[in-house]
Design a protein around this motif. Structure first.
Motif: not given
Ligand SMILES: [Zn+2]
Length: 145
Positions: A48-68
């Motif tokens: 993780c770039p924030r907390c350096a934890s290596t306890k990372v996995d993958w989560k499926e997300v909706s694919g909805n968003g907004t143009v930033f």
């Protein structure tokens, strides 16, 4: 027909992002999630770039968003784009993945109709047999809400 012409370079998966591209090829948008700080991050990395934890996995997300934000390309930055009409390159802020933003394209909006804040939803663009890229379409239902 793919949004950009055939001949554009295709993703070359690395050890860190292979699961992301494999998810795409199964039309699933999966984003790295940290079990240390409970936040999503992208691009994928082994820690993780924030907390350096290596306890990372993958989560499926909706694919909805907004143009930033976005830009309109008029110049052929790759030989396969010669003669191609102007195209957008959009940064899409995902609705359900903290501050994760994907670099992509909005495939059904002309250059003069692109807008920051436009709601979009995932569109799986098949660029070659069995190879899908996460691109976006205008989310008309959400825009009207
Ligand atoms: Zn973390």
């Amino acid at each position: 027909m793919a949004y950009l012409p055939a001949g554009m370079p295709t993703p070359q998966a690395s050890q860190d992002d292979a699961a992301f591209w494999d998810g795409c090829n199964h039309k699933k948008l999966v984003i790295r999630h940290c079990n240390g700080c409970q936040r999503f991050f992208h691009p994928p990395a082994p820690a993780c770039p924030r907390c350096a934890s290596t306890k990372v996995d993958w989560k499926e997300v909706s694919g909805n968003g907004t143009v930033f934000t976005y830009t309109i390309g008029h110049h052929a930055v790759h030989s396969s784009l010669k003669g191609h009409k102007p195209y957008n390159v959009a940064i899409v802020l995902l609705d359900d993945a903290d501050d994760v933003r994907l670099v992509s394209n909005v495939v059904d909006v002309e250059a003069h109709d692109m807008k920051i804040g436009m709601p979009v939803s995932i569109f799986w663009d098949e660029i070659s047999e069995g190879v899908y890229l996460p691109r976006f379409k205008k989310n008309i239902a959400k825009e009207a809400a």
